[in-house]
Structure formats: structure tokens, C-alpha cells
Design a protein around this motif. Structure first.
Motif, PDB file in Angstrom:
ATOM      1  N   ASP A 123      -3.851   9.625 -22.768  1.00 30.67           N
ATOM      2  CA  ASP A 123      -4.824  10.470 -23.011  1.00 30.67           C
ATOM      3  C   ASP A 123      -6.220  10.245 -22.522  1.00 30.67           C
ATOM      4  N   LEU A 124      -6.494   9.120 -21.758  1.00 31.18           N
ATOM      5  CA  LEU A 124      -7.550   8.917 -20.924  1.00 31.18           C
ATOM      6  C   LEU A 124      -7.537   9.280 -19.642  1.00 31.18           C
ATOM      7  N   SER A 125      -8.675   9.746 -18.996  1.00 33.39           N
ATOM      8  CA  SER A 125      -8.734  10.092 -17.762  1.00 33.39           C
ATOM      9  C   SER A 125      -8.700   8.637 -16.714  1.00 33.39           C
ATOM     10  N   VAL A 126      -8.504   8.933 -15.454  1.00 33.16           N
ATOM     11  CA  VAL A 126      -8.610   7.477 -14.535  1.00 33.16           C
ATOM     12  C   VAL A 126      -9.767   6.801 -14.719  1.00 33.16           C
ATOM     13  N   GLU A 127     -11.038   7.515 -14.560  1.00 33.76           N
ATOM     14  CA  GLU A 127     -12.395   6.739 -14.758  1.00 33.76           C
ATOM     15  C   GLU A 127     -12.362   6.093 -16.042  1.00 33.76           C
ATOM     16  N   GLU A 128     -11.970   7.064 -17.165  1.00 35.09           N
ATOM     17  CA  GLU A 128     -12.136   6.359 -18.499  1.00 35.09           C
ATOM     18  C   GLU A 128     -11.016   5.008 -18.806  1.00 35.09           C
ATOM     19  N   ASN A 129      -9.707   5.090 -18.129  1.00 39.78           N
ATOM     20  CA  ASN A 129      -8.980   3.803 -17.939  1.00 39.78           C
ATOM     21  C   ASN A 129      -9.872   2.783 -17.490  1.00 39.78           C
ATOM     22  N   VAL A 130     -10.260   2.800 -16.509  1.00 35.49           N
ATOM     23  CA  VAL A 130     -10.993   1.569 -15.711  1.00 35.49           C
ATOM     24  C   VAL A 130     -12.242   1.317 -16.609  1.00 35.49           C
ATOM     25  N   GLU A 131     -12.975   2.217 -17.044  1.00 37.43           N
ATOM     26  CA  GLU A 131     -14.084   2.099 -17.739  1.00 37.43           C
ATOM     27  C   GLU A 131     -13.948   1.299 -19.088  1.00 37.43           C
ATOM     28  N   VAL A 178      -5.125  -1.780 -10.760  1.00 40.93           N
ATOM     29  CA  VAL A 178      -5.817  -2.601  -9.987  1.00 40.93           C
ATOM     30  C   VAL A 178      -7.318  -2.433 -10.195  1.00 40.93           C
ATOM     31  N   ALA A 179      -7.663  -1.131 -10.131  1.00 39.73           N
ATOM     32  CA  ALA A 179      -9.316  -0.718 -10.254  1.00 39.73           C
ATOM     33  C   ALA A 179      -9.607  -1.262 -11.502  1.00 39.73           C
TER      34      ALA A 179
END
Length: 251
Positions: A123-131, A178-179
């Protein structure tokens, strides 16, 4: 890694966690490591008397049959589990002396993880997962944004920053994983079958990213069954029945 005043106020600095030591000290060092699991009346010995030292910037591939202890070894190296016997030192510091808070802080600051199952939060966006791991450091929002942007650009996923994991292919999800691992600029990257769920094209792309990190000085410890990917490492360690049976330089 650069620490900010705000970050230092929230978490111990790396210098606090790992005092300065000689440059000849291995980055990671396992001494007589054993791991036993107990379930009801059954005792399973996953690791036995493992000796392993990894230098700064080294690329180590770990191989072995199913049940040989590869994932257990990686969990101990990543401070996700503790050994039953033996010592595990990071930069000369015995990790057994660290309490839970310092172990978590050390793991967050120094170790990046890439898992076969991606382990993205749905339920988190790509950028939220990375952050997310950067948030746990107490890192200022501006610096987090800068690091997330750079990491997504590095894996060519900037155009998917607002998407959810379920909207991505398997290869895209692994690139996001990876990010997330590289956004914190960790000196250590642990990869557990990072290409296991990918086709050859996406697997090659992920391996190229891992090799790039190694080229920049990151120490890589990777579990893989793929002999072609194992050959990219500078050193190959083979496990059998929880023991190191081979430790040699790569081709």
C-alpha cells in the motif's frame, strides 16, 4: 556517508556504533559461528563452525544446495538473526555487545538488502517504499527526496515513482527493491537470490546494477544458484550441511 545534525540527534552516528579500527580489519568477520533451531523435540543445526572474513569492497558469492544454510548465514550477516555460538564482528566490533536499538541503527545505516521475494509494501508507492528506510534514520525530508530520486534514476524507474507494487512487473519490482537497497549508500549489500524470480533479461539488468555497486566500493555478499552470476563475484564460498566446504577466488 554524510550525517546531518538532525539525524545525529535522532540516531547514534556510525562512529558511535563502530569505533575507528585499522584498515586491515575485515569489514565482516564470522568466527566459529553456529546456529541451531529448536522446534518441539526436533533440533536442526543450520550452521556449524563457520569461519568467514569479508574485506571492504569485496564481492562474495555464496552457493550450496537447498538447506545448506545459505539464507541463515545471510540473516546473521544482516543482523536479522543472532548466532547460537561464535562471534560476529563488523569492522572489528563484536555485534553481541550491541543492544537491540544499536543493532537496528547499525543495520539501517550500513546494510542494504535485496530479497528474492522483493518485500515491497503493497500500500506504499514506489517512491515511498524506497524512502521508508531513510525515514527511520531521522533523515531530513529534502535529503530523503534527493536520495530517492537518484536511486530511482539509477534503476530506471523514475517514471513509475507514484505506482504501487501491484502495478509493476516482477522485474520492475526487483529494480525498486534494488533502489531501496542503494538509496542509503550502504557499505554492505546482501542479496538473497536477487534474480531468482526474474527472466534472464531482467536478471541480467539486476546483476548489472549489483556489479555497478561493487565497482563503486560496496561490499557485496550474494546468494545465488546461477553459475553465470556467481562468476561475476571476486570470490566464491560454497556451503554444504551448514559448513563452508570451499572458499576460493573467482575466475
Amino acid at each position: 556517508m554524510t550525517s546531518t545534525t538532525n539525524e545525529a540527534a535522532v540516531k547514534p552516528t556510525l562512529a558511535d556504533l563502530l569505533p575507528e579500527v585499522s584498515t586491515s580489519t575485515p569489514l565482516l568477520e564470522l568466527s566459529k559461528i553456529g546456529k541451531t533451531f529448536h522446534t518441539d523435540d526436533v533440533e536442526t543445526r543450520a550452521l556449524s563452525n563457520v569461519e568467514l572474513a569479508v574485506a571492504k569492497g569485496e564481492f562474495v558469492s555464496i552457493s550450496g544446495p537447498s538447506g545448506s544454510g545459505k539464507s541463515t548465514l545471510l540473516a546473521i550477516l544482516g543482523l536479522l538473526d543472532v548466532p547460537t555460538t561464535g562471534e560476529y564482528r563488523i569492522d572489528g566490533k563484536d555485534t553481541a555487545t550491541l543492544d537491540a536499538v544499536k543493532r537496528a541503527a547499525l543495520r539501517n545505516k550500513t546494510i542494504g538488502f535485496i530479497f528474492q521475494a522483493f518485500n515491497l509494501i503493497g500500500d506504499l508507492s514506489v517512491e515511498e517504499n524506497v524512502e521508508l528506510p531513510l525515514t527511520y534514520r531521522g533523515m531530513p525530508a529534502a535529503e530523503r527526496k534527493q536520495r530517492v530520486t537518484a536511486a530511482l534514476e539509477a534503476v530506471r524507474m523514475s517514471h513509475r515513482a507514484r505506482h504501487l507494487p501491484a502495478q509493476l512487473s516482477g522485474g520492475q519490482q526487483q529494480r525498486v527493491a534494488v533502489a531501496r537497497a542503494i538509496a542509503g549508500d550502504p557499505p554492505i549489500l546482501l542479496a538473497d537470490e536477487p534474480t531468482g524470480n526474474l527472466d534472464s533479461k531482467n536478471g541480467d539488468a539486476v546483476m548489472d546494477l549489483i556489479s555497478e555497486m561493487h565497482g563503486k566500493g560496496t561490499a557485496i555478499i550474494m546468494v545465488t544458484h546461477n553459475p553465470d552470476y556467481a562468476r561475476k563475484a571476486t570470490r566464491v564460498v560454497h556451503l554444504f550441511d551448514g559448513r563452508v566446504v570451499e572458499d576460493r577466488r573467482g575466475s
